[in-house]
Scaffold this motif. Structure first.
Motif, short mmCIF file in Angstrom:
data_model
loop_
_atom_site.label_atom_id
_atom_site.label_comp_id
_atom_site.label_asym_id
_atom_site.label_seq_id
_atom_site.Cartn_x
_atom_site.Cartn_y
_atom_site.Cartn_z
N VAL A 59 26.85 -6.84 13.74
CA VAL A 59 25.75 -6.40 13.13
C VAL A 59 25.82 -5.93 11.40
CG1 VAL A 59 24.46 -3.59 12.49
CG2 VAL A 59 25.86 -4.23 14.69
N THR A 60 24.25 -7.12 11.40
CA THR A 60 23.88 -7.28 10.24
C THR A 60 23.45 -6.09 9.64
OG1 THR A 60 24.03 -9.79 9.94
CG2 THR A 60 23.10 -8.68 8.12
N ALA A 61 23.45 -4.84 8.42
CA ALA A 61 22.86 -3.60 8.47
C ALA A 61 22.99 -4.02 6.62
CB ALA A 61 23.28 -2.95 8.81
N SER A 62 22.41 -1.98 6.66
CA SER A 62 21.91 -2.19 4.98
C SER A 62 23.24 -0.94 4.82
CB SER A 62 20.68 -1.12 4.65
OG SER A 62 19.71 -2.64 4.50
N TYR A 63 23.45 0.22 6.31
CA TYR A 63 24.36 1.39 5.68
C TYR A 63 24.70 1.82 7.51
CZ TYR A 63 20.63 4.15 7.10
OH TYR A 63 19.54 5.06 7.68
N ILE A 64 25.50 2.27 7.38
CA ILE A 64 26.19 2.73 8.99
C ILE A 64 26.15 3.78 8.67
CG2 ILE A 64 28.35 3.79 10.26
CD1 ILE A 64 30.07 1.50 8.53
N GLY A 65 25.06 4.75 8.06
CA GLY A 65 24.14 6.37 8.40
C GLY A 65 25.45 7.49 9.19
N ASP A 66 24.60 8.07 10.43
CA ASP A 66 25.91 9.27 10.61
C ASP A 66 25.68 9.00 12.37
OD1 ASP A 66 24.82 10.88 8.49
OD2 ASP A 66 22.67 10.91 8.74
N ASN A 67 25.74 7.49 12.52
CA ASN A 67 26.48 6.81 13.56
C ASN A 67 28.12 6.80 13.96
OD1 ASN A 67 27.20 5.69 15.54
ND2 ASN A 67 25.04 4.44 15.69
N THR A 68 28.36 7.89 14.03
CA THR A 68 29.98 8.40 14.06
C THR A 68 30.87 6.85 14.69
OG1 THR A 68 30.35 9.62 16.14
CG2 THR A 68 29.63 10.16 13.16
N GLU A 69 29.83 6.49 15.84
CA GLU A 69 30.59 5.39 16.89
C GLU A 69 30.48 4.29 16.48
OE1 GLU A 69 32.33 4.06 20.08
OE2 GLU A 69 32.20 5.76 18.90
N PHE A 70 29.33 4.34 15.65
CA PHE A 70 28.89 2.53 14.79
C PHE A 70 30.23 2.69 14.01
CE2 PHE A 70 26.30 0.53 11.75
CZ PHE A 70 26.59 -0.95 11.88
N ALA A 71 30.88 3.88 13.00
CA ALA A 71 31.13 3.50 11.82
C ALA A 71 32.58 3.63 12.54
CB ALA A 71 31.81 5.06 11.08
N ARG A 72 33.34 4.46 13.84
CA ARG A 72 34.42 4.72 14.65
C ARG A 72 34.46 2.92 15.15
NH1 ARG A 72 37.04 3.64 18.49
NH2 ARG A 72 34.95 2.30 19.97
N GLN A 73 33.15 1.83 15.20
CA GLN A 73 34.32 0.52 16.25
C GLN A 73 34.26 -0.34 15.32
OE1 GLN A 73 31.81 -0.92 19.05
NE2 GLN A 73 30.77 0.60 20.02
N TYR A 74 33.41 0.20 13.73
CA TYR A 74 33.93 -0.99 12.58
C TYR A 74 34.91 -0.63 11.97
CZ TYR A 74 32.82 -2.31 7.56
OH TYR A 74 33.32 -3.27 6.42
N LEU A 75 36.10 0.48 12.02
CA LEU A 75 36.75 0.96 11.49
C LEU A 75 37.63 0.30 11.72
CD1 LEU A 75 36.10 3.87 9.34
CD2 LEU A 75 36.35 1.98 8.11
N GLY A 77 37.90 -2.31 14.22
CA GLY A 77 38.04 -4.05 14.28
C GLY A 77 37.44 -4.08 15.91
N GLU A 78 36.35 -3.17 16.21
CA GLU A 78 35.70 -4.01 17.29
C GLU A 78 35.11 -3.83 17.00
OE1 GLU A 78 35.63 0.48 19.51
OE2 GLU A 78 37.93 0.73 19.45
N LEU A 79 34.18 -3.98 15.73
CA LEU A 79 33.04 -4.64 15.97
C LEU A 79 32.75 -5.36 14.49
CD1 LEU A 79 30.07 -4.02 16.25
CD2 LEU A 79 29.80 -2.20 15.32
N GLU A 80 32.16 -6.18 13.96
CA GLU A 80 32.36 -6.84 13.00
C GLU A 80 30.54 -6.54 12.49
OE1 GLU A 80 30.96 -11.21 11.74
OE2 GLU A 80 33.43 -11.43 12.61
N VAL A 81 30.94 -6.17 11.23
CA VAL A 81 29.79 -5.99 10.67
C VAL A 81 29.68 -6.79 8.88
CG1 VAL A 81 28.71 -3.44 9.05
CG2 VAL A 81 29.77 -4.00 11.01
N GLU A 82 27.85 -6.63 8.65
CA GLU A 82 28.07 -7.76 7.78
C GLU A 82 27.26 -6.53 6.88
OE1 GLU A 82 25.48 -11.14 5.21
OE2 GLU A 82 25.45 -11.41 7.85
N LEU A 83 27.28 -5.56 5.51
CA LEU A 83 27.06 -4.97 5.19
C LEU A 83 25.59 -5.79 3.87
CD1 LEU A 83 29.16 -2.09 4.79
CD2 LEU A 83 26.65 -1.93 5.68
N THR A 84 24.76 -5.44 4.12
CA THR A 84 23.44 -5.86 2.29
C THR A 84 23.07 -5.28 1.01
OG1 THR A 84 22.86 -8.37 1.87
CG2 THR A 84 21.96 -6.70 4.50
#
Length: 235
Positions: A59-75, A77-84
């Motif tokens: 995911v290339t995004a500006s923020y993770i926001g209130d999506n708890t599953e997004f945060a869980r996968q990112y932390l 190591g299940e998901l690559e995230v480019e924050l910009t």
């Protein structure tokens, strides 16, 4: 559409998201995809549906926001995230659509955005497995600017209030958000439109040159819009 493809997706939270196209993408079963969007939907809403099904790899995004599953996968190591930065993301999409390969911006200078070190992927123990590299920084007029590269994607999915058969689109109020920019960045852009009609050229927000497919929505589909945080006022 194929596994591993990249998608620019319009919307901000649940405002202006191409919900019907996202659901179709879920139903055909593509996986391992890369998504460029302001955020990744909510738990159970928008792109969050694909995220929960483990269909998204990056995911290339500006923020993770209130999506708890997004945060869980990112932390985890299940998901690559480019924050910009949000403005940089908007301009990277616009630049991709305009054929501009890169541009300089002051946003992020003096931070890990420019210096590198932002976690792209975590390890299972929470440590940083892959970090962002440093970016080129140059001075113009005595001020430092960081080089940001344009974004283009295999597909773009957007939603418009009105559109015509040529792909010209009109967006409604805040739903305009990232939709025109995402549409510009996609090599094949698909627009779901709430109303298919004839448009006056002076009212067009996005010209049809950027749109390859138009999907007219049914009245029920057009009316089905999620509310991220419902707030009411006492009479």
């Amino acid at each position: 559409m194929r596994d591993g493809a990249s998608f620019a997706v319009g919307g901000f939270g649940l405002s202006g998201i191409p919900a019907v196209l996202i659901r179709a993408l879920y139903e055909i079963g593509v996986t391992g995809i890369s998504v460029v969007s302001n955020n990744c939907g909510t738990d159970g809403g928008g792109l969050g549906v694909l995220l929960a099904a483990r269909r998204i790899a990056r995911v290339t995004a500006s923020y993770i926001g209130d999506n708890t599953e997004f945060a869980r996968q990112y932390l985890a190591g299940e998901l690559e995230v480019e924050l910009t930065p949000q403005g940089s993301l908007a301009e990277r999409l616009r630049a991709g659509g305009c054929g501009i390969p890169a541009f300089y911006t002051p946003a992020g200078v003096g931070t890990p955005v420019a210096d590198g070190g932002l976690p792209l992927r975590h390890a299972a123990d929470g440590s940083v497995a892959v970090a962002s590299p440093p970016k080129e920084v140059r001075a113009f007029g005595g001020r430092a600017y960081v080089l940001e590269h344009a974004i283009t994607t295999d597909f773009a999915l957007v939603r418009a209030a009105r559109g015509d058969r040529h792909g010209n689109l009109v967006f409604a109020k805040a739903a305009r958000n990232f939709n025109p920019l995402a549409a510009m960045a996609g090599r094949i852009t698909i627009a779901e439109v709430e109303e298919l009609t004839e448009l006056d050229p002076d009212e067009v927000h996005l010209p049809g040159i950027f749109v390859q497919r138009v999907l007219p929505l049914t009245p029920d589909q057009a009316a089905d819009k999620g509310v991220e945080k419902r707030t009411v006022r006492t009479p």
